[in-house]
Write a protein that holds these residues in place. Structure first.
Motif: not given
Length: 413
Positions: A247-248, A251-252, A255, A258-259, A261
């Protein structure tokens, strides 16, 4: 095994190629049976890009208006988003003809549409829950197949003048026939997953390249279908690192996701597509023809697999349909005409995909790499001269050799 039955053409595989081929043959008055391994077409993460040439084919078959009623999204431009901005890869509004876009539609809806149209033909039969066991032979000639009815556990034999393999990249027909494709290799695989889509999100489809990562996002209305590119064979390492790390990484790269994933709670929601690129040297044996991914597995690059498979089916039906309609055997010289017709488009597309693997996708082979994410020079040139954006649009949405329905298969809307 129960008493054998007889048909003129046996089609193994109820995907786009198999259903289009079966429908066209039935409209030629040919007795045709299509074997589909599953009980329904409803399977997630199947290819769902329907190109302009296939939309035109549906119009020719009198199915365009019915397709338009299916839930689908249209894409007029394919974009690639880099760290420093967005570039247009293909502008489909520059296409000739009535369909200046591609469509995103659940593949099961398309297959149900084709199945319904084929069911209206008296010579068409679709067998579900029918899993190929083996080919049936008379010396060197393929004369049909044995299949297992998965709902009853009973094996059945079907004798056929011609057997056609449309059963995909892992073709059991191909294996049973002892044919091995030439493999070109691919440096990547793809992880498929979905996250919710908001009304404020961008519509359509686009690719995202940055931070040594690549992801393609397809707008499916209320959710995004996402294809995350990974290095070949790295999936076990990704899974071992855990869903939080995955997940990170998303998001990388994106972005704004992020809300959402957090909707991915485990790798059970992430499906692996092993990318393959191969083709057979010969697509036929006596009594057997292979088309689509059974003859040439395509990479995910451009999402052209369905388009190419359907084009194979149309060309094959136009070539072998009249011969089958006479009731006699189909000589191998006729079967070879299918490969001759479709060989160059296959080679050209696969060559382009191999270049894309080396130039673009190989950067995702190591998810620890940091990419400069510069615009490739062709995209910079196309940005200065937008007319050039029509070139990849034609290659993607029409293909090098679009195929049209034969006159005997056409119907009014």
């Amino acid at each position: 095994m129960v008493q054998p039955e007889r048909t003129t053409c046996l089609v193994v595989g109820g995907g786009p190629a198999g259903m289009v081929f079966g429908l066209l043959l039935a409209r030629a008055g040919v007795d045709v049976i299509v074997l589909e391994k599953h009980s329904a077409f409803l399977r997630d993460f199947r290819g769902d890009v329907v190109h302009a040439s296939t939309l035109t084919l549906l119009d020719e078959l009198g199915l365009g208006e019915r397709f338009a009623e299916l839930p689908h999204r249209t894409v007029e431009r394919a974009e690639v988003r880099f760290d420093q901005g967005t570039a247009v890869l293909a502008d489909f509004t520059r296409l000739p003809g009535p369909h200046k876009h591609i469509a995103l539609v659940p593949q099961w809806d398309l297959l149900d549409l084709l199945a319904d149209a084929a069911a209206a033909e008296p010579t068409f039969t679709l067998r579900r829950n029918a899993e190929l066991v083996d080919l049936y032979r008379d010396h060197e000639k393929i004369t049909g197949a044995v299949y297992l009815d998965r709902s009853t556990g009973v094996e059945h034999r079907i004798d056929a003048t011609l057997t056609v393999a449309c059963d995909g990249r892992d073709s059991r027909v191909r294996s049973a026939a002892g044919l091995r494709p030439r493999t070109f290799g691919a440096p990547v695989d793809v992880l498929w997953f979905r996250v919710s889509r908001r009304d404020c999100d961008t519509a359509g489809a686009f690719g995202r390249i940055g931070s040594g990562q690549i992801m393609v996002m397809l707008d499916r209305g209320d959710y995004w279908q996402c294809a995350y590119v990974i290095g070949k064979g790295t999936e076990p390492r990704l899974r071992a690192a855990g869903i939080d790390r995955f997940r990170r990484q998303i998001v990388r790269l994106q972005p704004w996701m992020a809300d959402r994933v957090t909707e991915l709670t485990s790798f059970d929601q992430v499906k692996l597509l092993t990318v393959e690129l191969n083709r057979l040297a010969r697509w036929d044996l006596d009594g057997l023809l292979l088309i689509g991914d059974a003859a040439h597995a395509m990479s995910v690059v451009g999402g052209v697999g369905i388009n190419l498979a359907v084009a194979d089916a149309v060309a094959a039906a136009r070539i072998v349909g009249p011969a089958l309609a006479t009731g006699g055997a189909v000589d191998r010289s006729v079967l070879r005409r299918v490969q001759r017709r479709r060989w160059l488009p296959t080679v050209l597309i696969q060559a382009g995909q191999r270049i894309a693997h080396r130039v673009v996708l190989s950067g995702a082979a190591d998810d620890t790499r940091t990419s400069r994410s510069r615009f490739p020079w062709p995209l910079r040139l196309a940005a200065r001269h937008p007319i050039l954006q029509g070139v990849p649009a034609r290659l993607i949405a029409l293909g090098p050799l679009p195929e049209h329905a034969p006159e005997w298969a056409r119907r009014p809307q």
